[in-house]
Design an enzyme around this catalytic site. Structure first.
Site, PDB file in Angstrom:
ATOM      1  N   PRO A 117       8.854  -4.231   3.087  1.00 15.55           N
ATOM      2  CA  PRO A 117      10.061  -4.707   2.057  1.00 15.55           C
ATOM      3  C   PRO A 117      10.542  -5.601   1.750  1.00 15.55           C
ATOM      4  O   PRO A 117      11.111  -6.203   2.580  1.00 15.55           O
ATOM      5  CB  PRO A 117      11.312  -2.965   2.717  1.00 15.55           C
ATOM      6  CG  PRO A 117      10.428  -2.338   2.769  1.00 15.55           C
ATOM      7  CD  PRO A 117       9.021  -3.457   3.604  1.00 15.55           C
ATOM      8  N   GLU A 118      11.004  -5.850   0.481  1.00 15.52           N
ATOM      9  CA  GLU A 118      12.085  -7.039   0.354  1.00 15.52           C
ATOM     10  C   GLU A 118      13.448  -6.578   0.723  1.00 15.52           C
ATOM     11  O   GLU A 118      14.199  -5.476   0.740  1.00 15.52           O
ATOM     12  CB  GLU A 118      11.729  -7.414  -1.657  1.00 15.52           C
ATOM     13  CG  GLU A 118      10.161  -7.105  -1.615  1.00 15.52           C
ATOM     14  CD  GLU A 118       9.163  -8.435  -1.220  1.00 15.52           C
ATOM     15  OE1 GLU A 118       9.564 -10.343  -1.769  1.00 15.52           O
ATOM     16  OE2 GLU A 118       7.699  -8.167  -1.642  1.00 15.52           O
ATOM     17  N   ARG A 166      -1.532 -12.641   4.099  1.00 19.49           N
ATOM     18  CA  ARG A 166      -1.059 -11.696   3.512  1.00 19.49           C
ATOM     19  C   ARG A 166      -1.433 -11.866   1.681  1.00 19.49           C
ATOM     20  O   ARG A 166      -2.144 -13.056   1.890  1.00 19.49           O
ATOM     21  CB  ARG A 166       0.101 -12.413   2.594  1.00 19.49           C
ATOM     22  CG  ARG A 166       1.109 -12.194   4.179  1.00 19.49           C
ATOM     23  CD  ARG A 166       1.723 -10.971   4.675  1.00 19.49           C
ATOM     24  NE  ARG A 166       2.327  -9.782   4.290  1.00 19.49           N
ATOM     25  CZ  ARG A 166       3.370 -10.092   4.146  1.00 19.49           C
ATOM     26  NH1 ARG A 166       3.941 -11.271   4.601  1.00 19.49           N
ATOM     27  NH2 ARG A 166       3.786  -8.952   2.894  1.00 19.49           N
ATOM     28  N   LYS A 215      15.327  -9.057   5.253  1.00 21.15           N
ATOM     29  CA  LYS A 215      15.487  -7.784   6.230  1.00 21.15           C
ATOM     30  C   LYS A 215      15.870  -6.687   6.838  1.00 21.15           C
ATOM     31  O   LYS A 215      14.938  -5.971   7.654  1.00 21.15           O
ATOM     32  CB  LYS A 215      13.508  -8.121   5.681  1.00 21.15           C
ATOM     33  CG  LYS A 215      12.888  -8.619   4.908  1.00 21.15           C
ATOM     34  CD  LYS A 215      11.744  -9.407   4.702  1.00 21.15           C
ATOM     35  CE  LYS A 215      11.375  -9.728   3.589  1.00 21.15           C
ATOM     36  NZ  LYS A 215       9.618  -9.889   3.698  1.00 21.15           N
TER      37      LYS A 215
END
Length: 268
Positions: free
Chosen positions: A2-3, A248, A51
């Site tokens: 999640p951002e 990533r 986060k």
């Protein structure tokens, strides 16, 4: 993962359901804190920090959680059937007379003293959605290592807190450079514009159900490059590419973005 805008929305839901109310149910399903009982304590607030989520209780305690890749908090009316995954994936339950918050697959869950919160979030850079947002400090941190790839620098929460893989790819596109370009090779003024754009996008998306970085209202075109491998760029029509940056996945447009690519890292 999640951002920052997603975490901000989660914090808002939890705060609305829990803050100002006394817990009538508490269950932390991690071995270290399995015997901790928060029943009878009032929830003071739920605050996002990058986060990270900080749920504060009276008596000077904070429940620190991080969603990482698969974690989530769901809020249900008390007595409502929980829907978020099988029971064995539940890591935390916090309930009052009106609502129950259930944490699924939380990889980080720890009960700490509120006075010690800096031990878990003090390393973070300026929070893009925080009240103490400092763009000058964010630029300073982002550009501190001129040899580092832009994408890696953007993902480093010690530089800016709140950017994840989606925004990393989208910000590089909007800056017209590839995520592999060393930060020290960014054109003059670009680091400042990158930081300002990151803040603007997260602020705009924290109140939206669907994240958007483009100006079009077409659902299929809400992002420029992320998740659009082989599809035409919305600006130049070139096929969007995908490669790895570190561990990533990264997306970029070879027509619009200048600099090294993940496919040929030594070619400009």
């Amino acid at each position: 993962m999640p951002e920052g805008d997603t975490v901000w929305q989660t914090a808002r839901r939890l705060h609305s359901a829990l803050a100002g109310r006394v817990l009538t149910r508490s269950d932390l399903r991690v071995p270290r804190f399995a015997t901790a009982d928060l029943t009878g304590r009032a929830v003071l607030d739920v605050t996002p920090r990058g986060k990270h989520l900080l749920t504060r209780f009276d008596g000077g305690l904070t429940l620190h959680s991080h969603l990482r890749m698969e974690g989530s908090w769901r809020v249900f009316a008390t007595g409502e059937r929980w829907r978020g995954g099988p029971a064995h994936q539940i890591r935390a339950v916090l309930g009052n007379e009106e609502h129950t918050a259930v944490g699924y697959r939380l990889p980080v869950l720890e009960l700490i003293r509120t006075a010690d919160e800096q031990d878990v979030v003090g390393h973070l850079g300026p929070d893009l959605l925080g009240p103490d947002w400092d763009p000058a400090e964010a630029v300073r941190r982002l550009t501190a290592d001129p040899t580092r790839a832009l994408g890696e620098a953007l993902l480093d929460q010690r530089n800016l807190a709140g950017i994840g893989n989606v925004y990393k790819s989208e910000l590089a596109f909007l800056a017209a450079v590839t995520p592999w370009l060393p930060v020290g090779e960014l054109p003059s003024g670009v680091p400042e514009r990158l930081v300002a754009t990151a803040h603007r996008l997260l602020e705009a998306n924290k109140d939206r159900p669907d994240r958007r970085t483009t100006t079009t209202r077409q659902p299929a075109h809400h992002l420029h490059v992320y998740g659009r491998e082989h599809r035409p760029c919305l600006r130049c029509g070139a096929a969007i590419h995908r490669a790895e940056l570190g561990e990533r996945v990264t997306y970029w447009c070879p027509g619009c973005q200048k600099g090294p690519s993940g496919e040929s890292p030594h070619t400009n």
